[in-house]
Design an enzyme around this catalytic site. Structure first.
Site, PDB file in Angstrom:
ATOM      1  CE  LYS A  79      22.042 -12.551  32.838  1.00  0.00           C
ATOM      2  NZ  LYS A  79      21.546 -12.648  34.249  1.00  0.00           N
TER       3      LYS A  79
ATOM      4  N   GLY B 228      16.520 -19.909  28.299  1.00  0.00           N
ATOM      5  CA  GLY B 228      15.535 -19.084  28.996  1.00  0.00           C
ATOM      6  C   GLY B 228      14.254 -19.014  28.195  1.00  0.00           C
ATOM      7  CB  SER B 229      11.426 -16.682  28.406  1.00  0.00           C
ATOM      8  OG  SER B 229      11.940 -15.397  28.081  1.00  0.00           O
ATOM      9  CB  THR B 230       9.949 -18.087  23.458  1.00  0.00           C
ATOM     10  OG1 THR B 230       9.988 -19.503  23.660  1.00  0.00           O
ATOM     11  CG2 THR B 230       9.852 -17.802  21.978  1.00  0.00           C
ATOM     12  NE  ARG B 231       9.414 -11.402  28.120  1.00  0.00           N
ATOM     13  CZ  ARG B 231      10.369 -10.627  28.648  1.00  0.00           C
ATOM     14  NH1 ARG B 231      10.773  -9.542  28.004  1.00  0.00           N
ATOM     15  NH2 ARG B 231      10.920 -10.928  29.800  1.00  0.00           N
TER      16      ARG B 231
ATOM     17  CD  GLU C  12      16.298 -25.297  26.441  1.00  0.00           C
ATOM     18  OE1 GLU C  12      15.096 -24.924  26.381  1.00  0.00           O
ATOM     19  OE2 GLU C  12      16.849 -25.640  27.480  1.00  0.00           O
TER      20      GLU C  12
ATOM     21  CB  CYS D 182      13.201 -26.199  29.532  1.00  0.00           C
ATOM     22  SG  CYS D 182      14.623 -27.309  29.469  1.00  0.00           S
TER      23      CYS D 182
ATOM     24  CD  GLU E 290       8.538 -22.993  29.346  1.00  0.00           C
ATOM     25  OE1 GLU E 290       9.295 -23.957  29.528  1.00  0.00           O
ATOM     26  OE2 GLU E 290       8.885 -21.944  28.790  1.00  0.00           O
TER      27      GLU E 290
END
Length: 501
Positions: free
Chosen positions: A191, A244-247, A267, A301, A400
């Site tokens: 994706k 992608g994002s931590t969220r 990651e 990143c 970030e």
């Protein structure tokens, strides 16, 4: 040759480019049934492609095709050398189409063509080449045992892997996940980000041409809140590989836990420190520190977005840094001389601008840059920015930003430098600038980061692992360690009948 192309050459190639659309499912391109996906060139604000994104029904079709290909097809059961032939053929096709792949990523997300053609695509090709060469170099084991017992420990493909990748390095991040997962014998559903889906669709066409069987590699362009969520919840998916994002990484783990306990490898970004000591080579440190935050528009990143300066050399360093930052002038990303392209879209530009506005409103000093600009009256550009004397708990130092914005601060001694560097929930990358071997040894042992660069930034190749600690995620891309994410260990304990002779 790519290196000899001019801006006019790239622009002419862009005019001739035609994009695939839809999704690649079970060996064919298909029209999808989700809400509309629109890909916009962030340099010109013009629409590159518009087509329906994937829906939940499309995810289900792809997942079932992947499950059938894994359970009943030949790919997982091929001799490793046979899979290697196919993957090498794919790498060769990528090499043939490298200019086209580079151009697509530059048009889709604004990356300067010098970076796409000179780094991203060659490294993506190298990822497939390395996976093909490595896949038959990992041996099963025989454990020590009694003579009437044989204990085999085998590595087997995990099954159906869903790879969810970001927009900042569209093809490269896909390659880091798809190459080892395919090489290990898995079936992969990719994706790509809805902001940069186009190079993944060309990769799908090349994979089919290389001989990857139907259902083994599929591409579903779509939105994270629909396609990503469906993949994370689907019971036919055995493993998620995400950048992608931590969220979002946290959400994917919840979805996996509420479905079939699929593996989730994430990651999840970073807020990476760079420590400049008084015994460093300051001109080199300044030049590379500017590159470490402003290359790829800061949409990196591992960007060194927290810059800590030893007090005795801080003013001298900042003079050199300002000079280095001045070389990052917003420009046409199809010009090979451009070092700073547009941000990926209007929403992301507004997000980055919000950080700068809040920093200014909070009394922080903008040392230089930060203004949104246009190039030839178009595009989502901004000037590279630095914010001076940022306190440890300020938003600009803790969050970030993912744009060309660096937070600057000073430190008195080594102990304070280490405390400031580790004062973050992230642990992806860190830079250390010093020529003192004892200091380098002490600090590299105590910095809480998965990647540490000493007197450089961002260097590496496919032979070394890439990944972080703490909220920056788990698992590793690249190197032989990447195969660990996409394989299961199986123990086979066999007892032989007693010899009656």
């Amino acid at each position: 040759m790519t290196g000899l192309k001019t801006a006019a050459d790239w622009q002419a190639s862009a005019q001739r480019l035609r994009f695939s659309s839809g999704g690649f499912i079970d060996g064919d391109f298909r029209t999808l049934s989700g809400r509309e996906l629109i890909s916009i060139n962030p340099a010109t604000e013009q629409v590159l492609a518009a087509f329906p994104a994937a829906s939940e029904a499309n995810v289900d079709t792809a997942a079932r095709a992947a499950r059938h290909a894994f359970d009943d097809g030949g790919w997982p059961r091929m001799a490793p050398q046979q899979r290697a032939v196919v993957i090498k053929r794919l790498a060769a096709l990528m090499q043939t189409h490298q200019d086209q792949l580079a151009l697509i990523d530059t048009l889709d997300m604004g990356k300067p063509i010098a970076e796409s053609a000179g780094f991203d695509i060659p490294q993506a090709i190298a990822a497939f080449q390395h996976a093909a060469e490595a896949l038959d170099k990992r041996y099963d084991e025989l454990a020590p045992s009694a003579e009437d017992v044989q204990v085999a420990i085998r590595r087997e493909p995990i099954g159906v892997v869903a790879a969810i990748v970001p927009w900042n390095y569209p093809l490269l991040m896909a390659a880091w996940k798809v190459a080892p997962a395919l090489a290990a014998g898995n079936c992969v559903i990719l994706k790509p980000s809805e902001k940069s889906p186009l190079s993944a669709l060309l990769l799908a066409r090349l994979a089919a041409e290389a001989g990857v069987p139907p259902g083994v590699f599929q591409v579903l362009p779509g939105y994270g809140d629909e396609v990503g969520k469906c993949l994370a919840l689907h019971h036919d998916v055995d493993c998620l590989a995400f950048t992608g994002s931590t969220r979002v990484a946290g959400m994917l783990q919840v979805y996996a836990g509420s479905s079939n306990l699929k593996r989730v490898w994430c990651e999840a970004g970073g807020k990476n420190p760079s420590l400049i000591f008084d015994d460093a080579s300051l001109p080199s440190a300044a030049d590379i520190s500017a590159l470490a935050i402003y290359s790829n528009q800061g949409e990196v990143c591992i960007a060194a977005s927290r810059l800590y300066l030893h007090q005795p050399i801080a003013d001298e360093f900042l003079t050199l840094f300002d000079r280095a930052a001045a070389a990052f002038v917003p420009g046409d990303p199809l010009d090979p001389a451009t070092r700073l392209g547009p941000l990926v879209d209007a929403d992301h530009l507004a997000r980055v601008q919000g950080f700068i506005q809040r920093a200014r409103a909070g009394g922080l000093k903008i040392r230089h840059g930060g203004e949104p600009v246009k190039v030839d009256g178009k595009g989502f550009y901004m000037r590279p920015c630095s914010i001076e004397d940022v306190p440890p708990q300020a938003e600009a130092m803790t969050e970030e930003i993912f744009g060309p914005v660096v937070a600057l601060a000073r430190f008195a001694d080594e102990a304070e430098a280490l405390r400031l560097a580790n004062n973050t929930r992230y642990g992806l990358g860190a830079c250390l600038w010093s020529n003192n071997p004892a200091r380098i040894n002490r600090l590299t042992r105590r910095l809480k980061s998965g990647l540490i660069w000493v007197n450089t930034w961002g260097e590496g190749d496919v032979t070394v692992p890439f990944g972080g600690m703490k909220a920056s995620g788990n698992g590793r891309d690249k190197s032989l360690h990447a195969f660990d994410k996409y394989t299961d260990l199986k123990t086979i304990w066999q007892r032989f009948p007693a010899d009656e002779g």
